[in-house]
Design an enzyme around this catalytic site. Sequence first.
Site, short mmCIF file in Angstrom:
data_model
loop_
_atom_site.label_atom_id
_atom_site.label_comp_id
_atom_site.label_asym_id
_atom_site.label_seq_id
_atom_site.Cartn_x
_atom_site.Cartn_y
_atom_site.Cartn_z
N HIS A 27 0.84 -1.20 0.00
CA HIS A 27 0.00 0.00 0.00
C HIS A 27 0.87 1.24 0.00
CE1 HIS A 27 -3.53 -2.50 0.80
NE2 HIS A 27 -2.73 -3.18 1.60
N GLU B 284 -8.96 -4.89 6.58
CA GLU B 284 -7.71 -4.14 6.50
C GLU B 284 -8.07 -2.66 6.43
OE1 GLU B 284 -6.18 -4.42 2.03
OE2 GLU B 284 -6.35 -6.44 2.89
#
Length: 397
Positions: free
Chosen positions: A283, A341
């Site tokens: 990410h 998440e």
Amino acid sequence: MDNLSVKQAAQASIPQPIRSDGAGATDPGPRDVMRDIENPNMLVPPVTDSGLLPNLKFSFSDTHMQLNHGGWSREITVRDLPIAKTLAGVNMRLTPGGVRELHWHQQAEWSYMLLGRARITSVDQEGRNFIADVGPGDLWYFPAGLPHSIQGLEEGCEFLLVFDDGSFSDLNTLSISDWFAHTPKEVLSANFGVSESAFAHIPSKQVYIYQDQVPGSLESQAVQSPNGTIPQSFKHELLAQPPIKTPGGSVRIVDSTNFPISKTIAAALVELEPGAMRELHWHPNNDEWQYYLTGQGRMTVFAGNGVARTFDYRAGDVGYVPFAFGHYIQNTGNQTLWFLEMFKSDRFVDISLNQWMALTPRDLVRDNLHVNSELLDSLRKEKWPVVRYPNFSYPTK
């Protein structure tokens, strides 16, 4: 079976820190065998694990339980998981009628309803109010500074709260009872225009959670504000959102693009079927805070410079991945693995290793990794957050 055979069978079932290549040795000393059984990849790390990476796992089962009449709470913050600086989490249960009292925070609050139903209320800075019921799979988001409350309905409820500050504590918030208790009664009298006797029985300290009656219907509890209701809903029905389906599971992404009020927390609800995994990715916007809902899995986190470490997770565990570190999550059980998440961000973003390689010149990938056409021909230009291939299964422990 005789006593010797029983003893031998018991010893054979005890895991030992010995890898299949012979590295390691038995552990005959004092140990927590049950903990070792739950953490096979920490007891026997994959040969690819290397270097020093801090702990990226903590279980709500290892936290302090705050017990009140009306419910309980427990939290994971930087005090428990020091690496987790961006987000903190609270697991809370309210009985039927149990109330998380009127309060507000310096941090934004994002929540996922795990079980049961609750009624939430809030008022914004323009005097516009919000009252709604939430059930399993629903979210709510209260921006920092806005007052709100939560109350269990007929079946009670349990939920996860996430705050956009790793050092947050839900036991150190701004509560209406605490403010009243620490304001002189003559000031309260002057503020509300009533006698001091009206405050004779106010609480002497923060109430936090208390037991009350189950509230009536939404219609019976409605309060009309002359300023109207809030313009952006504080509630989002995540399970009603169509998922991204791929072989092996699904993903539902929620951020400010489809839940506009959620400006500081983005999330994904991920489903991994047995034999499936959340693909290798990272990410590029912020750290990842995870909460495991069902099943069991493992995650290897790659930190660069030859550093990688593998962790095992079960329902009720929290995982963490620092900014831009590569990782995957693999279902290591025979039941579906569900997890959340979350990110301190207004958008959910990730970069797929598979897609990156597919969109890079083929010869460059081949010569960099010394791979053949079998791998190169399998690369996908479309992102699959969850992967599972026919006739292929991942080893489970």
